[in-house]
Enzyme design. Structure first.
Site, PDB file in Angstrom:
ATOM      1  CE  LYS A 116      -5.775   2.473  -2.082  1.00 25.23           C
ATOM      2  NZ  LYS A 116      -6.784   2.894  -0.778  1.00 25.23           N
ATOM      3  CE1 TYR A 163      -3.212   2.875   0.797  1.00 25.28           C
ATOM      4  CE2 TYR A 163      -3.655   2.106   2.857  1.00 25.28           C
ATOM      5  CZ  TYR A 163      -4.090   3.021   1.591  1.00 25.28           C
ATOM      6  OH  TYR A 163      -5.216   3.893   2.102  1.00 25.28           O
TER       7      TYR A 163
END
Lengths: 330, 330, 330, 330
Positions: A171, A143
């Site tokens: 992400k 992330y």
């Protein structure tokens, strides 16, 4: 870790995967009924996965007990959708504790940021991911969120980690479109070991044009069907339709600026929650204590923006607009 | 909270209060024997309190279990010195969980930073401290460390919180000397409700000249007697002696830059630990996994700087220099 | 460059050297009468040099013509005090043009920052100083001001440049006291090739304790005698008196925060100018166009702070307080 | 200012408008022959305008004399293309001096950033643009480049300034795609008073999908025909072709990272110039003194990347690949 992790992820993770908000009740506890209602609304909207305990879930504000309650509720209400669990903490040892609890609860993937609080560098970040992946019961999704952790995940490192089976997806909430474009190219050149997701709400069409595998829009909590329409249009190459949906969703996104006296989740996630309350998905727009609440004026403005979007969306989808919920002070 | 908290703090907290490092064994667990040795060394050096689980303690890297082990060991070995416990986490709910465990373990004070990870502002930070203090079993010491949490504690807010009994002291590691000077003035004008500590290693003389109540120097782990000498000289107005000690300690502080390939705690706390190993206080300079270790060259450089300081210190104190410990790879 | 530059600088530059503000008239031109008045006031106050065209002089806001007018006025009114001229610009070629004009006008030293606008690094900054010094008709004084140029001058580099005769002094406005303490040590170890000045207003006592050669306080425009008293007390080792002056001057420094709706020079330099108007040194507190003016409320607050300081200062100096000037809108 | 400015700009400014590099000769002067060669190459490539003295032009490194030489050469060689002139400086007074000289030289538009060096805010930035536009002989194009000036142009302010005729266009090099998407929407809602350009090299397709009017890619110096192909494909809605060009140009963009020991223009603009030398457009890749030169290894790597791109481009365009120029040390 199981040798087929990357494959499992490659098979499963794609499409629209909203980062779920965490609703609260009047006592400041996780509002499990509201959270179930949200899961149902997202499944009805056609989303492809559930991203639990991310920044939109106010993960930094939640105690471990709150995190566990929220995650268990989402897993239980997931209707077969993949569940990714934010294991957000300052260091590898702490992240691992979260990943183990998430696995016990039944999540499918562990979402991991760079370490934060202490100063770090790419070599340390790489060691962090490798140490966690060696011990984690769940596949790791990186992330990239510099606004929160104050470092950026290096593109070359991400591809290297993916080739070594350390991470299965990333992400990207960095907002650095140049770095993401380069990552997409490097990943493709390496045989696509990595699934690439973007965290943006407002340039999803552009990101799909660039080649991302999926999108994790916070506004997808409020408008899941809209993002699914946008995603499907892009996938079939109908860019005009994709842009039409994105433009309208971008306008709706002004709900995150409705209260100029707030910052961070109090403002933005509060905005999402107020809109979801107006749509009847949640029963209140509370954020986690001790954050300050939205002003009455802000909620009125959000209601107006929501009504306008809901009417437009219904027209696009050829459905009757849902009646607006009368929101009141709580 | 008890109505006499501020008074208790005012009575107790002053002087040199080093932020203890956390030693590790070959398995990556907290090295409790080394930690007891450190506590003994600090007490022998004449320090006035023990600051556990701060940035020098690699708090961000420690799991809850590690934190508890370290704190329990320090409390047990504290020889009556006040123990302050770092309750460092992203949000009020999480900090409170740490504070409750710290109270159970027997610490005297809870050290609390601004919230981090999510974007924040002074109004949110103030709400954060008030929410915690209302529920905390321990008096709260504010910790101002923008390099880690990416926000600065406002001086006016700190005095306001102190007047309301929310916080009893502040440790200022911001490096913003202008803000600290202003804080000292505002605090005095308000009747001195706040104890003000500085986290610097290298301008302690200057800070005492300005009027701080105490100092929390990481290098105090390595040279407790040196900082006590510096502190005592300043307290009796012997600025020439204070400067002499500070100048020599500042030179010694180069141990934190010995390994140019590392950053953060791996570099700086590693430097402290290698010097403490050379002095015989610790048995290794390991930092918490998965941080990278100091290079052999860096350790050699630290040993040289340590030997030089130790010889000088012994001369100043009229004591024989301790034999240098032969450090070896581990 | 002349081989005796460093010696000349070493001989001359020490003490209190205020960074002069640049006054403006109703047409937005440099107010030369006011600037002469300021020079006279500073000389009367006992300062040791004049620092022209620095950040306090709003140098970034001034056209080349304005810079030349201001510098010529200061040189002419300098009464034999050394004049340092800010040659502040984005690159070496541009700085050199300023240094040549400054030499023609009669300044004694060229003040040079790191390059800015483009991204830079220590190797580039070092090349920048060397390129300028090889061509400059004036000795170079380095100006370390990260808040404006967004990079920090490295301490090792500064000493290296001084040993090579590239720079003769440094004004440190970084606020990084640790780096400055280290610089002072490295400089001394190298035989003191560098004069070290601090740009602070509020920790001058502490900086003199650490060993700086001189101070460049913006507030010295308003209170030259106060800083000279502070400096003299420190030089004779009377730290109690030094602290007394510094504490009072720090309190007076609140004039730079009087208007919360402004930022930067409009706020801080506006504050200095309003106080100087109140003391009768300037005829207005205008800042360079198109900056916004101080509010009426802010000026009233500054007047009050000024009157209070002036009364206190007169008492300390055993002089009658000067009558306050009635300030009016202009 | 003339009342038809906005209209003139609206009529003229669109398409691909590369920010021209500034070539240098062995004496460090502007290489006017090379600059004419560049203008010819861009016109041949089909670009729609010339952006002079931007960040790619190393504007911050150029003396006023260098700026004037470069701009005069570009105006003279512009073949009727609109010429925008960077008037990059710290303040309104200084920018105006540049705008007046640019008008005398014959440029068509003045490019203006937010003020820098001094701290600023949106209210000050707005005053800055209004003050300049009232006096400027040229229409003003706002330039949003936070990486250089350390502030961001507010979207609401930009539309407000455009509605008032203060600015006619904006070049967005902020990299903040969300803010740009919002700006595009606000501008359209206001009747499109503003032309919106992006400064990106690597997400041009995405930006055109979002609705920008034109693109200002630094890599367009090296590959003008490529960006024109990309632009034309996007304009006719052929997104697959647009993406194909963008993906290949993004890969080529690695020339800006070829020398890891350099930063800023020395690295990136050096990279452009080395590639242009390889293509035969320039005679050397020198950057403005005192920047450090590219390493031999970096130039070799750039040559390889250039040859590869040139071959691919020729294939796409159905043209023979130009012979590669043998580059040698200079």
């Amino acid at each position: 870790m199981p040798s087929d992790w990357n494959k499992r992820v490659t098979d499963l993770l794609t499409g629209v995967i909203p980062p779920l908000v965490t609703p609260f009740d009047a006592n400041g506890d996780v509002h499990t009924d509201d959270l179930r209602s949200l899961c149902g609304s997202l499944a009805d909207g056609g989303v492809h996965g559930l991203f639990a305990l991310g920044s939109s879930g106010e993960v930094g504000f939640l105690s471990d007990a709150m995190r566990d309650t929220a995650l268990a509720t989402i897993v239980e209400a997931s209707q077969g959708l993949p569940v990714l669990a934010g294991c957000i903490d300052t260091s590898a040892t702490r992240v691992l504790d979260h990943a183990r609890r998430a696995a016990d609860i039944g999540a499918g993937y562990a979402i991991v940021t760079a370490p934060f609080y202490a100063k770090t560098c790419t070599a340390d970040i790489e060691a962090h991911f490798r140490w966690i992946a060696e011990r984690s019961p769940l596949p790791v999704v990186a992330y990239d969120i510099p606004v929160a952790v104050h470092s950026k995940l290096d593109s070359d490192m991400l591809v290297r980690l993916a080739l070594d089976g350390v991470i299965a997806a990333v992400k990207d909430s960095s907002g650095d479109q140049g770095a993401m474009r380069r990552l997409i190219r490097l990943n493709k050149a390496a045989g696509s070991p990595l699934r690439v997701f973007t965290g943006t709400e407002v340039v999803v069409d552009a990101n799909l044009l660039m080649g991302v595998d999926g999108v994790v829009p916070g506004l997808g909590n409020v408008a899941p069907a809209g993002y699914v329409q946008l995603y499907d249009a892009a996938r079939r190459g109908d860019w005009a339709t994709a842009v039409t949906w994105q433009d309208r969703l971008e306008e709706f996104f002004d709900i995150v600026y409705a209260d100029p006296d707030l910052v961070g989740p109090a403002q933005a996630i509060g905005g999402f929650k107020a809109a979801m309350t107006r749509r009847g998905v949640l029963s209140s727009w509370r954020t986690c204590a001790p954050q300050r609440p939205l002003s009455t004026e802000a909620v009125a403005k959000i209601n107006e923006l929501t009504d306008s979007y809901v009417t437009w969306e219904a027209g696009q989808l050829g459905r009757p607009a849902t009646a607006h919920i009368e929101t009141k002070e709580f």
